[in-house]
Design a protein around this motif. Sequence first.
Motif, mmCIF file in Angstrom:
data_model
loop_
_atom_site.group_PDB
_atom_site.id
_atom_site.type_symbol
_atom_site.label_atom_id
_atom_site.label_comp_id
_atom_site.label_asym_id
_atom_site.label_seq_id
_atom_site.Cartn_x
_atom_site.Cartn_y
_atom_site.Cartn_z
ATOM 1 N N ALA A 296 0.832 -1.200 0.000
ATOM 2 C CA ALA A 296 0.000 0.000 0.000
ATOM 3 C C ALA A 296 0.866 1.249 0.000
ATOM 4 O O ALA A 296 0.579 2.225 -0.714
ATOM 5 N N ARG A 297 1.939 1.233 0.775
ATOM 6 C CA ARG A 297 2.837 2.392 0.819
ATOM 7 C C ARG A 297 3.474 2.626 -0.551
ATOM 8 O O ARG A 297 3.556 3.772 -1.025
ATOM 9 N N LEU A 298 3.892 1.573 -1.215
ATOM 10 C CA LEU A 298 4.541 1.719 -2.519
ATOM 11 C C LEU A 298 3.558 2.207 -3.580
ATOM 12 O O LEU A 298 3.940 2.929 -4.508
ATOM 13 N N LEU A 299 2.294 1.839 -3.448
ATOM 14 C CA LEU A 299 1.278 2.277 -4.401
ATOM 15 C C LEU A 299 0.733 3.659 -4.067
ATOM 16 O O LEU A 299 -0.041 4.227 -4.837
ATOM 17 N N PRO A 304 -3.845 -1.087 4.616
ATOM 18 C CA PRO A 304 -4.955 -1.903 5.096
ATOM 19 C C PRO A 304 -5.124 -1.738 6.597
ATOM 20 O O PRO A 304 -4.257 -1.179 7.277
ATOM 21 N N ALA A 305 -6.225 -2.212 7.110
ATOM 22 C CA ALA A 305 -6.444 -2.156 8.559
ATOM 23 C C ALA A 305 -5.245 -2.768 9.257
ATOM 24 O O ALA A 305 -4.651 -3.737 8.753
ATOM 25 N N LEU A 457 13.222 -6.477 9.075
ATOM 26 C CA LEU A 457 12.621 -7.200 7.956
ATOM 27 C C LEU A 457 11.336 -6.560 7.438
ATOM 28 O O LEU A 457 10.724 -7.066 6.499
ATOM 29 N N ARG A 458 10.923 -5.450 8.067
ATOM 30 C CA ARG A 458 9.684 -4.762 7.703
ATOM 31 C C ARG A 458 8.464 -5.669 7.803
ATOM 32 O O ARG A 458 7.551 -5.624 6.966
ATOM 33 N N LEU A 459 8.445 -6.478 8.849
ATOM 34 C CA LEU A 459 7.263 -7.257 9.181
ATOM 35 C C LEU A 459 6.347 -6.369 10.010
ATOM 36 O O LEU A 459 6.756 -5.892 11.069
ATOM 37 N N PRO A 460 5.122 -6.110 9.581
ATOM 38 C CA PRO A 460 4.260 -5.150 10.291
ATOM 39 C C PRO A 460 4.046 -5.547 11.755
ATOM 40 O O PRO A 460 3.482 -6.599 12.049
ATOM 41 N N HIS A 466 2.868 -11.507 8.112
ATOM 42 C CA HIS A 466 2.540 -10.254 7.414
ATOM 43 C C HIS A 466 1.158 -9.707 7.779
ATOM 44 O O HIS A 466 0.938 -8.515 7.781
ATOM 45 N N ARG A 467 0.199 -10.579 8.040
ATOM 46 C CA ARG A 467 -1.138 -10.200 8.505
ATOM 47 C C ARG A 467 -1.790 -11.477 9.015
ATOM 48 O O ARG A 467 -1.184 -12.544 9.007
ATOM 49 N N ASP A 468 -3.034 -11.397 9.464
ATOM 50 C CA ASP A 468 -3.713 -12.593 9.946
ATOM 51 C C ASP A 468 -3.705 -13.689 8.889
ATOM 52 O O ASP A 468 -3.973 -13.433 7.701
ATOM 53 N N LEU A 469 -3.419 -14.914 9.312
ATOM 54 C CA LEU A 469 -3.549 -16.050 8.409
ATOM 55 C C LEU A 469 -5.019 -16.230 8.019
ATOM 56 O O LEU A 469 -5.930 -15.873 8.770
#
Length: 518
Positions: A296-299, A304-305, A457-460, A466-469
């Motif tokens: 999202a940042r790159l775009l 996202p939430a 590693l830029r893991l949120p 990266h987000r919820d499975l």
Amino acid sequence: MSHSDAYDVVIVGGGHNGLVAAAYLARAGRSVLVLERLGHTGGAAVSTRPYPGVDARLSRYSYLVSLLPRRIVDDLGLRFAVRKRAVSSYTPEVRGGRHTGLLVDAGASARTRAAFARLTGSEREYESWQRFYGMTQRVAERVFPTLTEPLPTREELRTRIGDDAAWQALFERPLGEAVEAAFDDDLIRGVVLTDALIGTFARAHDPSLRQNRCFLYHVIGGGTGDWDVPVGGMGALTDALADAARAAGARIATECEVTAIATDGTSAEVRYEGEAGESTVAARYVLVGAAPRELARLLGEEPPAPPAEGAQLKVNMLLRRLPALRDREVDPREAFSGTFHIAEGYGALEDAYRQADAGELPHRPPSEIYCHSLTDPSILGPELAREGYQTLTLFGLHTPARLFTEDNDAARTALLRATLAELDAHLAEPVTDCLAHDADGRPCIEAKTPLDLDAELRLPGGNIFHRDLAFPYAQEGTGRWGVETRHANVLLCGAGAVRGGGVSGIPGHNAAMAVLGE
């Protein structure tokens, strides 16, 4: 600003999934460029020598392999192997004033049955264990092959599993219900539940079923649920993948940080900073191995939430020798070769969750440990191996990122101290007395919090997934392969895809299939 040649596919991130996608696409004749921010490929699946002057190559972040399909290894001709661990797990416990424990030897059922009887006084819990994991294995055999196919619908997957009781237990109802129905012993319940909490801040009865999804991915790998040791360390896999991608014709550029992506859905431009300054490359497709937050940042879009935060402590250690156990009936070489559970009884896990949810570091931090070098001594230099040195990897649970935001360094120090104290309670000598020292005389131990993983590693929030499975079936907006975004030619190829998470290569494979299918 320079403008380089166009490619069929530009891949953002040279982690293992990005490399899998690059190898498949290049082998199919597509022109591929991989742009990696760091000075090396591998992402979180790397091996490093973290201790100056010490010839030990540790899997620094991710460390075991379960979800990597043999199909990917064979398709790409990878020179990579895994080894089975001799022991599945060992869980120490103090009962009746004596030190005992549960040793689960997957290759010796009679021995495991005896271990259950020694702990509980009967064989009933062993029989329940056999039934419960027989159920999960049947599910694994049916679900795992679907992970490299187009997403099934929910009903298609349910039909494929063909077991309504298993479907309810794993997909519909909070996992705690199934665990409590199957087992009476608090320690055994906790051992089962831990697979639902790896990097996931949840409780047994969480109505979100976040714990169910985490558990599912931890028990379906390879159709068996086995967690194996990568020979040569995790970096051996990503080195093999990078070699395969390059051999197929992909170009891999390191120290190239992508700063923006622009797309009209048909063609795209990717801007990045490299040695030559700022450059832009054109592509038909862009595959992104980074988290959805980073995409999202790159775009230039709204993120996202906020994803579920990471909730783990990762500790790497190098020991001069393994410590003896207080449970004298178990050899430490066996106890540490499998998963060594600490403070992971069912009640203890709930207590740790409640304390962390209230903003406190857990008073008795739960964690699990294993020794890579017992199964694969090749990660140690010859002299270290000859002298009996061993590695220990510790993964702590229920330590969400929010606990570290005020003072990451202080919280890390306090948590590490408390975690090692829990381990020491079951050892005949403190683990710190066994630590090796580096060339500067410092003990060979390092710890990473969720905030450390975000920074490195830029893991949120340090979220290793990266987000919820997500459950491995199609839901609204997931697309055919689970890698699609709202931009037709921008795909996720990392852990944030549906069926992402873990060292699997599955999102990379599926993103490549999505491109080739077009």
